[in-house]
Motif scaffolding. Sequence first.
Motif, PDB file in Angstrom:
ATOM      1  N   THR A 235     -22.580  -0.811  38.295  1.00  0.00           N
ATOM      2  CA  THR A 235     -21.407   0.038  38.491  1.00  0.00           C
ATOM      3  C   THR A 235     -20.241  -0.553  37.721  1.00  0.00           C
ATOM      4  OG1 THR A 235     -20.756  -1.189  40.477  1.00  0.00           O
ATOM      5  CG2 THR A 235     -22.132   0.772  40.787  1.00  0.00           C
ATOM      6  N   VAL A 236     -19.347   0.309  37.289  1.00  0.00           N
ATOM      7  CA  VAL A 236     -18.145  -0.113  36.577  1.00  0.00           C
ATOM      8  C   VAL A 236     -16.937   0.298  37.411  1.00  0.00           C
ATOM      9  CG1 VAL A 236     -16.875  -0.040  34.405  1.00  0.00           C
ATOM     10  CG2 VAL A 236     -19.352   0.320  34.399  1.00  0.00           C
ATOM     11  N   SER A 237     -16.014  -0.622  37.587  1.00  0.00           N
ATOM     12  CA  SER A 237     -14.812  -0.328  38.371  1.00  0.00           C
ATOM     13  C   SER A 237     -13.599  -0.946  37.693  1.00  0.00           C
ATOM     14  CB  SER A 237     -14.954  -0.857  39.799  1.00  0.00           C
ATOM     15  OG  SER A 237     -15.179  -2.257  39.789  1.00  0.00           O
ATOM     16  N   ARG A 238     -12.426  -0.512  38.118  1.00  0.00           N
ATOM     17  CA  ARG A 238     -11.185  -1.069  37.592  1.00  0.00           C
ATOM     18  C   ARG A 238     -10.990  -2.490  38.110  1.00  0.00           C
ATOM     19  NH1 ARG A 238      -8.569   1.748  33.409  1.00  0.00           N
ATOM     20  NH2 ARG A 238      -8.902   3.978  33.735  1.00  0.00           N
ATOM     21  N   GLY A 239     -10.390  -3.325  37.280  1.00  0.00           N
ATOM     22  CA  GLY A 239     -10.102  -4.688  37.685  1.00  0.00           C
ATOM     23  C   GLY A 239      -8.708  -4.832  38.250  1.00  0.00           C
ATOM     24  N   ASP A 240      -8.272  -6.080  38.391  1.00  0.00           N
ATOM     25  CA  ASP A 240      -6.949  -6.349  38.960  1.00  0.00           C
ATOM     26  C   ASP A 240      -5.818  -5.987  38.003  1.00  0.00           C
ATOM     27  OD1 ASP A 240      -8.168  -7.316  41.232  1.00  0.00           O
ATOM     28  OD2 ASP A 240      -8.205  -9.394  40.507  1.00  0.00           O
ATOM     29  N   ALA A 241      -6.096  -6.006  36.703  1.00  0.00           N
ATOM     30  CA  ALA A 241      -5.079  -5.676  35.703  1.00  0.00           C
ATOM     31  C   ALA A 241      -5.429  -4.339  35.055  1.00  0.00           C
ATOM     32  CB  ALA A 241      -4.996  -6.778  34.652  1.00  0.00           C
ATOM     33  N   PRO A 242      -4.444  -3.646  34.481  1.00  0.00           N
ATOM     34  CA  PRO A 242      -4.712  -2.337  33.876  1.00  0.00           C
ATOM     35  C   PRO A 242      -5.753  -2.382  32.759  1.00  0.00           C
ATOM     36  CG  PRO A 242      -2.349  -2.681  34.156  1.00  0.00           C
ATOM     37  CD  PRO A 242      -3.003  -3.983  34.458  1.00  0.00           C
ATOM     38  N   ASN A 243      -5.838  -3.512  32.057  1.00  0.00           N
ATOM     39  CA  ASN A 243      -6.780  -3.599  30.939  1.00  0.00           C
ATOM     40  C   ASN A 243      -8.079  -4.311  31.324  1.00  0.00           C
ATOM     41  OD1 ASN A 243      -5.650  -6.140  31.254  1.00  0.00           O
ATOM     42  ND2 ASN A 243      -5.692  -6.610  29.058  1.00  0.00           N
ATOM     43  N   MET A 244      -8.363  -4.424  32.624  1.00  0.00           N
ATOM     44  CA  MET A 244      -9.553  -5.126  33.096  1.00  0.00           C
ATOM     45  C   MET A 244     -10.549  -4.141  33.698  1.00  0.00           C
ATOM     46  SD  MET A 244      -8.810  -8.400  32.531  1.00  0.00           S
ATOM     47  CE  MET A 244      -9.689  -9.475  33.628  1.00  0.00           C
ATOM     48  N   LEU A 245     -11.827  -4.371  33.411  1.00  0.00           N
ATOM     49  CA  LEU A 245     -12.924  -3.626  34.025  1.00  0.00           C
ATOM     50  C   LEU A 245     -13.927  -4.622  34.585  1.00  0.00           C
ATOM     51  CD1 LEU A 245     -13.584  -0.871  31.319  1.00  0.00           C
ATOM     52  CD2 LEU A 245     -12.399  -0.573  33.503  1.00  0.00           C
ATOM     53  N   VAL A 246     -14.561  -4.246  35.686  1.00  0.00           N
ATOM     54  CA  VAL A 246     -15.550  -5.107  36.333  1.00  0.00           C
ATOM     55  C   VAL A 246     -16.874  -4.359  36.379  1.00  0.00           C
ATOM     56  CG1 VAL A 246     -16.188  -6.341  38.433  1.00  0.00           C
ATOM     57  CG2 VAL A 246     -13.788  -6.253  37.718  1.00  0.00           C
ATOM     58  N   VAL A 247     -17.915  -5.001  35.878  1.00  0.00           N
ATOM     59  CA  VAL A 247     -19.256  -4.411  35.857  1.00  0.00           C
ATOM     60  C   VAL A 247     -20.133  -5.226  36.799  1.00  0.00           C
ATOM     61  CG1 VAL A 247     -21.200  -3.712  34.424  1.00  0.00           C
ATOM     62  CG2 VAL A 247     -18.890  -3.770  33.447  1.00  0.00           C
ATOM     63  N   ASP A 248     -20.654  -4.576  37.840  1.00  0.00           N
ATOM     64  CA  ASP A 248     -21.473  -5.254  38.846  1.00  0.00           C
ATOM     65  C   ASP A 248     -22.871  -4.665  38.886  1.00  0.00           C
ATOM     66  OD1 ASP A 248     -19.669  -7.108  39.963  1.00  0.00           O
ATOM     67  OD2 ASP A 248     -18.676  -5.513  41.089  1.00  0.00           O
ATOM     68  N   TRP A 249     -23.829  -5.523  39.171  1.00  0.00           N
ATOM     69  CA  TRP A 249     -25.167  -5.040  39.499  1.00  0.00           C
ATOM     70  C   TRP A 249     -25.054  -4.133  40.717  1.00  0.00           C
ATOM     71  CZ3 TRP A 249     -29.758  -5.123  37.200  1.00  0.00           C
ATOM     72  CH2 TRP A 249     -30.903  -4.862  37.963  1.00  0.00           C
ATOM     73  N   ARG A 250     -25.738  -2.995  40.707  1.00  0.00           N
ATOM     74  CA  ARG A 250     -25.513  -1.979  41.725  1.00  0.00           C
ATOM     75  C   ARG A 250     -26.209  -2.359  43.035  1.00  0.00           C
ATOM     76  NH1 ARG A 250     -26.644   4.173  40.178  1.00  0.00           N
ATOM     77  NH2 ARG A 250     -24.918   3.747  38.758  1.00  0.00           N
ATOM     78  N   TYR A 251     -25.604  -3.287  43.768  1.00  0.00           N
ATOM     79  CA  TYR A 251     -26.177  -3.736  45.032  1.00  0.00           C
ATOM     80  C   TYR A 251     -25.972  -2.736  46.156  1.00  0.00           C
ATOM     81  CZ  TYR A 251     -21.340  -4.918  46.105  1.00  0.00           C
ATOM     82  OH  TYR A 251     -19.992  -4.865  46.321  1.00  0.00           O
TER      83      TYR A 251
END
Length: 372
Positions: A235-251
Amino acid sequence: MLKILVFFLWFLGFAIGLPGLVLALIKHGAQSDFAIDRDAGDVAGGQFKDPARLFGRDTAAPPVDARSMFPLAVAAAAAVYPDATRVLIARGPDKERSKLLMADFYSGLASGNTTQDHGGSRFTANTGEVGWIALQGEFGIAVLGPTREAMSARRAAIPGFHDNPKRTLGNKIDREYMPYALAVLLIWCLLVAAQFGRMAAWVGGENAPDNATPVAAEVLADKILALNQQDVPFTVSRGDAPNMLVVDWRYADAKWAELMRVRDMEKSHRLVLRLDEGGHTARSRDYESAMSWSAGADGANLDWKGNLGITFFKYEYEKAYGLFFENGTLKLTPSYEYRFDLDEMKAPIIALVIGNGWNWRPVVSFWRPLGG
């Protein structure tokens, strides 16, 4: 693959190999700080032929036989001087047995505070004296004095042992400037650490095609977020900063959560992306994590603990079999099959990044001097 080979050649050959080679050359080129008058050390009948050439003529009394202290010695003698210093010289049948006899002497005399000094070891004797012991070939020598200055002066005055005229620059660096050499080595390590991140980013990085026009950072972020609509195991989600993205294994997905539950998986992977619009570069940092998690009506809770940096590749594959009844017959069939390929997690994101005119850089740190 060629980039990875170049990286390891740089790291092992240049970053580590070069300073190691320099230190080895210094050690190899260093000669003994002192030389022995081997003619004066000739032995006849268990005695040194010319003890005056070994000990000098200023002893308080003639040197005495000390073989009772060194059963392995071919010859051994000790002398006392008017300034309360003492010198002992022993010659063994060969270098190895001389090392043993001097080690026995040292262990019975030294009480601690041992440091390297003038090609030997300076120590505090159990008598309170300051001692110095050294070995050259089959000859061993020990000097004792009431003070360090007295011991050093006596050592310099012994005619049978004198400063080695063949001493080299390696001697000077090894004996006098080694702290400075170690300081230079520390600075080198810091420079290598900074360059390491940049080299690693170069190895794993990919540049956008020359004909690709860079899109705005927000447009690229939306395209990466749109990967959530595809059947991908992350899954891809927004990070803490506007230019940050977080990609996680879909647990949290039921299909993947059940697979991890069956496998009792405790490992996962996370990518943190930072989009640098000024340089049109997407920087990625890997988090390979151990996790404890629980699932319930409110979803899954995840506690992350792990390492961070760059993971070039990771592949896992397992298949488990179980016994099942099928049509009244017991059969051995696969109970589950698991495969994780990090490239499948990164490849869609990298393709979007470089396809939209941006460069891809994996980094060990988002701090530019270290990560690149």
